[in-house]
Scaffold this motif. Structure first.
Motif, PDB file in Angstrom:
ATOM      1  N   VAL A 178       0.850  -1.190   0.000  1.00 35.57           N
ATOM      2  CA  VAL A 178       0.000   0.000   0.000  1.00 35.57           C
ATOM      3  C   VAL A 178       0.887   1.242   0.000  1.00 35.57           C
ATOM      4  O   VAL A 178       1.879   1.292   0.728  1.00 35.57           O
ATOM      5  CB  VAL A 178      -0.946  -0.007   1.220  1.00 35.57           C
ATOM      6  N   CYS A 179       0.534   2.232  -0.822  1.00 28.48           N
ATOM      7  CA  CYS A 179       1.262   3.506  -0.864  1.00 28.48           C
ATOM      8  C   CYS A 179       2.757   3.300  -1.138  1.00 28.48           C
ATOM      9  O   CYS A 179       3.606   3.674  -0.314  1.00 28.48           O
ATOM     10  CB  CYS A 179       1.049   4.294   0.423  1.00 28.48           C
ATOM     11  N   ASP A 180       3.065   2.708  -2.263  1.00 30.12           N
ATOM     12  CA  ASP A 180       4.455   2.435  -2.640  1.00 30.12           C
ATOM     13  C   ASP A 180       5.208   3.754  -2.845  1.00 30.12           C
ATOM     14  O   ASP A 180       4.811   4.604  -3.637  1.00 30.12           O
ATOM     15  CB  ASP A 180       4.456   1.610  -3.939  1.00 30.12           C
ATOM     16  N   ASP A 181       6.314   3.868  -2.135  1.00 29.37           N
ATOM     17  CA  ASP A 181       7.181   5.046  -2.157  1.00 29.37           C
ATOM     18  C   ASP A 181       7.692   5.380  -3.575  1.00 29.37           C
ATOM     19  O   ASP A 181       8.002   6.530  -3.881  1.00 29.37           O
ATOM     20  CB  ASP A 181       8.353   4.736  -1.213  1.00 29.37           C
ATOM     21  N   PHE A 182       7.742   4.361  -4.436  1.00 32.13           N
ATOM     22  CA  PHE A 182       8.229   4.542  -5.805  1.00 32.13           C
ATOM     23  C   PHE A 182       7.508   5.695  -6.518  1.00 32.13           C
ATOM     24  O   PHE A 182       8.122   6.498  -7.216  1.00 32.13           O
ATOM     25  CB  PHE A 182       8.001   3.238  -6.594  1.00 32.13           C
ATOM     26  N   HIS A 183       6.189   5.791  -6.327  1.00 33.25           N
ATOM     27  CA  HIS A 183       5.381   6.775  -7.064  1.00 33.25           C
ATOM     28  C   HIS A 183       5.706   8.211  -6.654  1.00 33.25           C
ATOM     29  O   HIS A 183       5.563   9.136  -7.446  1.00 33.25           O
ATOM     30  CB  HIS A 183       3.890   6.488  -6.875  1.00 33.25           C
ATOM     31  N   LEU A 184       6.113   8.382  -5.387  1.00 31.53           N
ATOM     32  CA  LEU A 184       6.525   9.715  -4.930  1.00 31.53           C
ATOM     33  C   LEU A 184       7.959  10.015  -5.378  1.00 31.53           C
ATOM     34  O   LEU A 184       8.271  11.078  -5.874  1.00 31.53           O
ATOM     35  CB  LEU A 184       6.475   9.781  -3.409  1.00 31.53           C
ATOM     36  N   ARG A 185       8.810   9.006  -5.182  1.00 32.73           N
ATOM     37  CA  ARG A 185      10.231   9.177  -5.444  1.00 32.73           C
ATOM     38  C   ARG A 185      10.523   9.492  -6.909  1.00 32.73           C
ATOM     39  O   ARG A 185      11.407  10.277  -7.207  1.00 32.73           O
ATOM     40  CB  ARG A 185      10.944   7.883  -5.057  1.00 32.73           C
ATOM     41  N   PHE A 186       9.755   8.875  -7.832  1.00 29.17           N
ATOM     42  CA  PHE A 186      10.062   9.041  -9.247  1.00 29.17           C
ATOM     43  C   PHE A 186       8.990   9.822 -10.007  1.00 29.17           C
ATOM     44  O   PHE A 186       8.925   9.778 -11.237  1.00 29.17           O
ATOM     45  CB  PHE A 186      10.313   7.683  -9.910  1.00 29.17           C
ATOM     46  N   ALA A 187       8.136  10.545  -9.267  1.00 26.71           N
ATOM     47  CA  ALA A 187       7.128  11.394  -9.934  1.00 26.71           C
ATOM     48  C   ALA A 187       7.882  12.481 -10.716  1.00 26.71           C
ATOM     49  O   ALA A 187       8.940  12.935 -10.291  1.00 26.71           O
ATOM     50  CB  ALA A 187       6.231  12.032  -8.884  1.00 26.71           C
ATOM     51  N   PRO A 188       7.344  12.891 -11.885  1.00 24.20           N
ATOM     52  CA  PRO A 188       8.003  13.951 -12.643  1.00 24.20           C
ATOM     53  C   PRO A 188       8.132  15.194 -11.783  1.00 24.20           C
ATOM     54  O   PRO A 188       7.189  15.556 -11.067  1.00 24.20           O
ATOM     55  CB  PRO A 188       7.064  14.192 -13.820  1.00 24.20           C
ATOM     56  N   THR A 189       9.283  15.851 -11.814  1.00 24.94           N
ATOM     57  CA  THR A 189       9.496  16.983 -10.922  1.00 24.94           C
ATOM     58  C   THR A 189       8.966  18.294 -11.506  1.00 24.94           C
ATOM     59  O   THR A 189       8.496  19.145 -10.777  1.00 24.94           O
ATOM     60  CB  THR A 189      11.007  17.158 -10.630  1.00 24.94           C
ATOM     61  N   GLU A 190       9.017  18.418 -12.818  1.00 23.89           N
ATOM     62  CA  GLU A 190       8.577  19.681 -13.421  1.00 23.89           C
ATOM     63  C   GLU A 190       7.064  19.830 -13.253  1.00 23.89           C
ATOM     64  O   GLU A 190       6.373  18.880 -12.973  1.00 23.89           O
ATOM     65  CB  GLU A 190       8.970  19.768 -14.901  1.00 23.89           C
ATOM     66  N   ALA A 191       6.594  21.063 -13.400  1.00 20.64           N
ATOM     67  CA  ALA A 191       5.171  21.337 -13.298  1.00 20.64           C
ATOM     68  C   ALA A 191       4.443  20.515 -14.362  1.00 20.64           C
ATOM     69  O   ALA A 191       4.841  20.492 -15.518  1.00 20.64           O
ATOM     70  CB  ALA A 191       4.910  22.807 -13.517  1.00 20.64           C
ATOM     71  N   ILE A 192       3.381  19.811 -13.958  1.00 15.90           N
ATOM     72  CA  ILE A 192       2.628  19.017 -14.928  1.00 15.90           C
ATOM     73  C   ILE A 192       1.201  19.504 -15.015  1.00 15.90           C
ATOM     74  O   ILE A 192       0.713  20.158 -14.120  1.00 15.90           O
ATOM     75  CB  ILE A 192       2.651  17.507 -14.600  1.00 15.90           C
TER      76      ILE A 192
END
Ligand SMILES: [Zn+2]
Length: 406
Positions: free
Chosen positions: A392-406
């Motif tokens: 549940v709530c895998d850290d991967f999605h936060l860690r590798f989310a695109p950093t630029e404004a989307i």
């Protein structure tokens, strides 16, 4: 049950019949828990001669013992992981980095704004999905395992049994995983078992009786499949802060939704799962087996979450925002009867489901408790073969989310 690390070292090539029909699969990359369990069960029967009560506990009771897959590293990329089409991989050795597209897809469903297509941050090329295994180095930076084993095809001539000669017109190939000599002598696979204390002791005893050598996979009589297996230390529990994770994701995807009122979470299936609905049909939807979860949204790309009905939960409302999940065929062998069993459909390893809850703190606390149960128990059928593990709530999605404004 507690979880323990398993380490496996290939001493001869292991033949794994190809069971995956995934478009993304480059071939067999791991040894399924089904095969590890089968090899241990066979060793047990050879040593003790019959299936007694301990045998049934170890290999048939999924509340006592579960066998995970043996993988080249201890983490699986989620299906939302993407990387540069030209130079894929984590930002190391000149590679262009990993981008996780879950937040992009959440943003599309939760807000009215249009979302630009993501491209490689380094070179502007298109992104493509990135699969396989990874782990964290000692300094906490992510990396993919160096290719420590070859995938090869073993060619064979069929043997005509009555005459013990090569049979005419029978020539076949078998996909094999081959250990590759490395400088540090490591060609290891990483796995886990969940076991009660007694079961753990029985497994350890069985392994030591076999000098830790198991025969795993197909074509074992042809000299394949010698694997050295050891059960190691307990894997410590590392509970995720669900609220903190949700806050982080909401601030990137839908900042207008207050964390006091909204809770976002993902349910990931790192080992895949065999899910059926209430009519026992194979399904991609965890709601088929977890009655309090809402159903998947309609498979229309521009569906907005708040236009769908959702489901009542503890005085609030729960929606499935988006899902990235595929099916693949799973062939099996019935350990109890020694017969092939009917093909099943597996929800692919790395599948991810994202849900949003709107409700007060009491509702959110009740939901957290349900999620802890789901993580502890897993979901679906064949859990003692390692399927149905839930993160549940895998850290991967936060860690590798695109950093630029989307
Ligand atoms: Zn690039």
């Amino acid at each position: 049950m507690k979880r323990y690390r398993v380490k496996a070292h290939l001493e001869s090539p292991v033949v794994v019949r190809r069971e995956r029909q995934s478009q993304r699969s480059e071939g067999v990359q791991f040894i399924a828990g089904t095969l590890l369990r089968g090899a241990l069960a066979q060793a047990y029967l050879q040593y003790y001669g019959h299936a007694d009560a301990t045998f049934r506990q170890l290999f048939l009771d999924e509340e006592v013992c579960r066998f995970g897959p043996l993988d080249p590293a201890d983490r699986v990329f989620p299906l939302t992981a993407n990387s540069c089409k030209r130079v894929p991989g984590f930002s190391e050795d000149g590679k262009h980095g990993i981008t996780d597209l879950l937040t992009v897809s959440l943003k599309k469903r939760l807000s009215q704004r249009t979302v630009a297509q993501q491209r490689c941050r380094n070179c502007g090329q298109e992104l493509k999905s990135h699969s396989g295994f990874w782990h964290l180095k000692a300094n906490s930076t992510p990396t993919e395992p160096k290719r420590r084993w070859r995938r090869s095809m073993a060619a064979h001539v069929g043997i005509d049994r009555p005459t013990q000669t090569a049979a005419e017109s029978i020539f076949f190939t078998l996909p094999a995983l081959e250990p590759e000599p490395t400088t540090d002598g490591e060609a290891s696979l990483h796995g886990w078992v969940d076991a009660e204390q007694d079961a753990l002791q029985a497994l350890k005893q069985l392994l030591s009786q076999e000098d830790h050598i198991l025969r795993i996979g197909h074509a074992r009589t042809r000299g394949y499949g010698r694997v050295r297996v050891t059960i190691g230390e307990e894997v410590p529990l590392a509970p995720v802060d669900f609220s903190g994770w949700s806050k982080g994701i909401l601030s990137r995807t839908a900042p207008e939704l207050s964390p006091d009122r909204y809770f976002l979470f993902t349910v990931s299936l790192p080992t895949g799962a065999v899910l059926v609905d209430d009519l026992l049909r194979y399904t991609l939807d965890p709601a088929g087996m977890v009655p309090w979860l809402p159903p998947l949204p309609p498979p229309v790309a521009d569906t907005r979450t708040f236009d769908t009905p959702g489901k009542e939960f503890e005085g609030g409302r729960l929606w499935c925002v988006t899902a990235v999940a595929h099916h693949e065929r799973l062939r099996g062998w019935n350990a109890a009867h020694g017969l092939p069993r009917q093909d099943e459909w597996l929800v692919t390893r790395g599948s991810v489901y994202a849900y949003l809850y709107e409700g007060n703190s009491t509702g959110q606390a009740a939901l957290h408790e349900k999620l802890r149960d789901l993580e502890a128990n897993g979901i679906g059928a064949r859990r003692n073969e390692g399927f149905g593990r839930v993160a549940v709530c895998d850290d991967f999605h936060l860690r590798f989310a695109p950093t630029e404004a989307i």
